[in-house]
Every structure is written in structure tokens, then in C-alpha cells.
Design an enzyme around this catalytic site. Structure first.
Site, mmCIF file in Angstrom:
data_model
loop_
_atom_site.group_PDB
_atom_site.id
_atom_site.type_symbol
_atom_site.label_atom_id
_atom_site.label_comp_id
_atom_site.label_asym_id
_atom_site.label_seq_id
_atom_site.Cartn_x
_atom_site.Cartn_y
_atom_site.Cartn_z
ATOM 1 N N LEU A 1 42.687 42.089 37.898
ATOM 2 C CA LEU A 1 43.158 43.205 38.730
ATOM 3 C C LEU A 1 42.118 44.296 38.936
ATOM 4 C CD1 LEU A 1 46.829 43.024 37.636
ATOM 5 C CD2 LEU A 1 45.991 42.853 39.982
ATOM 6 N N PHE B 1 44.974 40.877 29.410
ATOM 7 C CA PHE B 1 44.046 40.017 30.151
ATOM 8 C C PHE B 1 44.139 40.232 31.654
ATOM 9 C CE2 PHE B 1 45.959 36.500 32.532
ATOM 10 C CZ PHE B 1 47.292 36.608 32.202
ATOM 11 N N LYS B 2 45.230 40.816 32.105
ATOM 12 C CA LYS B 2 45.410 40.964 33.554
ATOM 13 C C LYS B 2 44.370 41.883 34.185
ATOM 14 C CE LYS B 2 50.143 39.454 33.751
ATOM 15 N NZ LYS B 2 50.536 39.214 32.343
ATOM 16 N N ASP B 3 43.739 42.730 33.355
ATOM 17 C CA ASP B 3 42.658 43.575 33.882
ATOM 18 C C ASP B 3 41.509 42.737 34.449
ATOM 19 O OD1 ASP B 3 43.777 46.115 33.256
ATOM 20 O OD2 ASP B 3 43.079 45.944 31.179
#
Ligand SMILES: *Cc1c(COP(=O)(O)O)cnc(C)c1O
Length: 470
Positions: free
Chosen positions: A113, A108-110
Site C-alpha cells: 500500500l 505486511f500490507k504496507d
């Protein structure tokens, strides 16, 4: 919109300044002066595509970026996702599974980021400046941050992970990136050691200024901002699917960034019934909500390594809300925390903490395995271990379907990132993904560092000096 430090001792900054500054100079985290009220916009927003919704939400906070530029950055950021919906939901039984892993690194960090990489490049080009990003990762931030900035002009990135404590796949995702602006360090210590080293560099102001340090950890407000979007998007989809108009979110939690984005969505007026802080055995947050005492234990390795965190950086943002935006109060609490290793904010010690939306639930590794197995049987759907923690916590709080509340579980990683844990749980084949398979034979690039901020300073200084040399 102005941004203030949670410790109240820095002048207000604009959105642009906040993004490039990362951590406030008084050691606090940046918070928007207010949460804009979205109640009157909900109907119109519910009809928008993901990028259009992202634009409407982000422009409320990023009001010093021209609208066309912001729109373009958002389009570029979400074109890298493999789903046209960016963050699609699937209904399985009574639960909505919000798949946040359709970006380039499968976590999910995409979502945050990819946007932050574009935002940094845009701001640096305008300021004609450069940035050395220093980041600590428990696994997924590192690869997502690297993918967000690899090969970009004016940016170097230094990523520390706890040596041997991230999954082999996560390690390959970071260390096989060939771009010269990417620098990986395996630190002989825990994630908390890595995070403390980053903080030490930021608190060394001469070093910070000399090297233009920037932050991509979820202390950076732009990350929280990008994550607010999918709480709204998922709620609208859940309403279409179920007709229910109130929402509970189960959030696998480590650094408290993701769940804080949900808290912000609630403050903006999304009808949130519950935000479930789902933790693994590293349960400082669960213990806080049970006893009112915020005190770290020893970090224990689990099958959900991205949540093996004891001190949750973004918790300070919640404390700031509890203190009704009084930075002096938060600064005093954090001082006590630094000196005594524990803090008790405005609550009676030994009693459960009352909160209108937050509930914390701990799920241990054995229960994670059980949940993965049961979900595979019941729904033919493979959960990753982090997502399984949220699913189990949701099932604990909502054992029966609720007439008016849709329960949404945030799926934070693709199961192929944790193939061994998943195979052990199901007794079946390890899940795979072509993006990950392609990494297996690439050469890794990584240096080992002791858990010591001075060693990190030396390594960062040397790498930047080598670039500057003719
Ligand atoms: C980072 C991460 C989490 C925890 O998110 P926080 O914002 O740190 O609370 C949960 N699951 C996965 C897969 C992650 O990568």
C-alpha cells in the site's frame, strides 16, 4: 503487458488502466495475460537490494510506466520502512521468519500500500483526475491504505471496518489519522458485509463513474504485484543462510492475496516446493482443499481478526489459473457460487484437491496461543497471532528439517498490534511499540453505518459533495 478479467467479458487493459479500474466491469478480477518467466534472471536478481529487485520484477508487469518514474516510486515507497532490507528474515531454529512488518503501520500490507499510494498519485497527476477509494478492512488493510494515501492530492479514502471486530489498536490506527481526505465507517456487520458493500458500489456503474471509485483491496493487481517481490527476496536470503535451493512458504491467509503473490512467484519460475495456506477457524480454503467444495460458513471472530474472512476474493484468480485462463468457465463457476452459495470447480466432490504447490492447514485459536507461548520460550521471539498460524502450519507440514527445502514463515504483523492476545498466551507483559503508544491519546474520527450499500453510497456522496461545495 495486457490484463484480462477472470470472467473473460471485458477488453484487455494496460497496467495503468488496470490499477485505476480495480475491479473489472464484468465483476471479475484482473490477471496478467501471462506470468513472465524469470528462470534466467534468478542468479542476477539474487544479488540485488530490495528496491532494485522490486524494480526488475515490477517493470515486467508495469511496462507502460517509464523506467525512471517506476524506480523513483519504488524508492519513495520503501524509504518509509524502518529496515534497510525492507523485509528482513531471521532464522529461528529450522525456520526463516520473514518480517514483513517494518512499514509505517506494522503490518505486511504496507509493502503493497505504500507503493500503491505513490502509484495512484502519479497516475492521477498525469490524467488530471481524482479518485474516491472505497475499502473494506478486517483490520490491517484500513490503516495501511490510509497511511498510503493520507494527505495526497486528488484522493479521498473511505474505509469500512466491522464494528467492534477489529482490535482496539487497529481501530485507533485508522480513526486517529487527522487528514481531511480520510473517512472511517464502523459497519454494523461482519467483514464479509463490508466487502459486499464495496462490491455493490463497484457494480453500480453510474455511481462508480460519477465518483471515480478506486480500489485498494487486494483485488487491485498492483498490490499482488508488490507482494511478489518479497517471495523472491526471502528465497534468496534463505538460500544464503541455509544453502538450500527449494523453498516452502507458510502464509497466514484471509483474502488469498498474499498467497496468490507466492503462486505468481512460482509461476514465474521461483523454485517453490510448497505454499502453505494457513487459516484460522474461518477455514473455507482449508475445507475447499479437503473436499473440493468452496462454500462459506458463518464468519466467526478469532484471535487473528485480519483473517476472519469467509469469502476470499482472490481465490477467483486461482480458479482462473485452474481453468487455464478460460473466463467463461470462471464466470459460470462464480454464477453458481452467487446463486447456490457453493461451487465445485474441475475437481471430484468429496476428494482432496490436487495441486502442485498449494496445501491448506487450519490452526485454531487455542493452538495459536500455545504456539506463541512455545516460540517465546524456545526462541525468545514474540509472534503475533497471525504469524503464529503460519508457523504452526509450517511445523505441521515439516515436523523435521528438510534436507533441500528452506521453510519460510511470513510474519504478517508486529505483535504489539495484538497486545492482549499475546499477553494472554505468554502470561507475560503485553508487547508494545512506540508508533502505537503515540496514538493512545489522539481523538478518533469515525461514523457508524448499517450493513447496507445504499447507506454507504449516501455517505460517500455526501462527503464528496461537501468537499466540492465552495
Ligand atoms: C491481511 C492480513 C492477512 C491475510 O492476508 P490475505 O492477503 O488477505 O490473505 C494475514 N495477516 C495479517 C496480519 C493481515 O493483516
Amino acid at each position: 503487458m495486457n490484463y484480462l478479467s477472470t470472467r473473460g467479458a471485458t477488453p484487455p487493459l494496460s497496467f495503468r488502466e488496470t490499477v485505476l479500474t480495480g475491479l473489472a466491469r464484468d465483476g471479475g478480477l484482473f490477471m496478467p495475460e501471462t506470468f513472465p518467466c524469470a528462470t534466467a534472471s534468478l542468479e542476477a536478481w539474487s544479488k540485488l537490494s530490495y528496491p532494485d529487485l522490486a524494480f526488475e520484477i515490477m517493470r515486467l508487469y508495469a511496462d507502460d510506466i517509464p523506467a525512471d518514474d517506476l524506480r523513483l516510486m519504488i524508492r519513495k515507497s520503501y524509504n518509509t520502512f524502518r529496515s534497510p532490507e525492507v523485509t528482513p528474515s531471521v532464522q529461528l531454529g529450522d525456520l526463516q521468519i520473514l518480517e514483513l512488518w517494518h512499514g509505517p503501520t506494522l503490518a505486511f500490507k504496507d509493502v503493497a500500500l505504500q507503493f500503491l499510494g505513490n502509484l495512484f498519485e502519479y497516475l492521477l497527476a498525469q490524467n488530471k483526475s481524482r479518485l474516491a477509494i472505497v475499502a473494506a478492512t478486517s483490520g490491517d488493510t484500513g490503516s495501511a491504505a490510509i497511511d498510503g494515501v493520507r494527505g495526497r492530492e486528488g484522493i479521498d479514502i473511505f474505509v469500512m471496518h466491522p464494528k467492534g471486530r477489529v482490535s482496539p489498536m487497529q481501530e485507533l490506527q485508522m480513526t486517529t489519522v487527522p487528514d481531511a481526505n480520510v473517512h472511517n465507517f464502523a459497519v454494523e456487520g461482519s467483514f464479509d458485509d463490508c466487502q459486499n458493500m464495496v462490491k455493490a458500489l463497484f457494480n453500480d456503474h453510474p455511481f462508480r463513474d460519477a465518483h471515480h471509485l478506486g480500489a485498494v483491496n487486494s483485488i487491485n493487481w498492483a498490490r499482488i504485484l508488490a507482494q511478489i517481490v518479497y517471495y523472491f527476496y526471502a528465497a534468496f536470503r534463505a538460500r544464503e543462510a541455509t544453502g538450500k535451493n527449494r523453498f516452502a512458504f507458510a502464509v497466514p491467509t484471509g483474502n488469498f492475496g498474499d498467497v496468490f503473490a507466492g503462486y505468481a512467484a512460482w509461476r514465474m519460475g521461483l523454485p517453490v516446493e510448497r505454499l502453505i495456506i494457513a487459516t484460522n477457524e474461518n477455514d473455507i480454503l482449508t475445507r475447499f482443499f479437503a473436499t473440493g467444495v468452496y462454500a462459506p460458513g458463518a464468519a466467526a471472530p478469532t484471535t487473528s481478526p485480519s483473517m476472519d474472512i469467509q469469502v476470499a476474493s482472490n481465490f477467483e484468480r486461482y480458479l482462473y489459473c485452474r481453468a487455464e485462463n478460460n473466463g467463461k468457465t470462471v464466470a459460470a463457476w462464480m454464477k453458481t457460487f452467487a446463486t447456490e452459495g457453493r461451487l465445485v470447480p474441475d475437481v471430484p466432490e468429496g476428494k482432496p484437491v490436487e495441486d502442485p504447490v498449494l496445501t491448506a492447514i487450519r490452526v485454531d485459536s487455542q493452538t495459536v496461543a500455545e504456539t506463541i507461548r512455545r516460540f517465546a520460550c524456545d526462541h525468545c521471539y514474540t509472534l503475533d497471532p497471525h504469524t503464529a498460524i503460519g508457523v504452526r502450519a509450517a511445523q505441521t507440514l515439516y515436523p523435521q528439517p528438510d534436507d533441500r527445502t528452506a521453510v519460510i514463515c511470513l510474519a504478517t504483523a508486529h505483535p504489539a498490534k495484538f497486545p492482549q492476545t499475546v499477553a494472554d498466551a505468554t502470561g507475560g507483559a503485553a508487547p508494545t511499540h512506540p508508533i502505537l503508544e503515540a496514538l493512545r491519546n489522539l481523538p478518533p474520527r469515525v461514523a457508524t453505518l448499517p450493513a447496507d450499500a445504499e447507506a454507504l453510497k449516501a455517505a460517500v456522496g455526501a462527503a464528496l459533495a461537501a468537499k466540492d461545495a465552495p
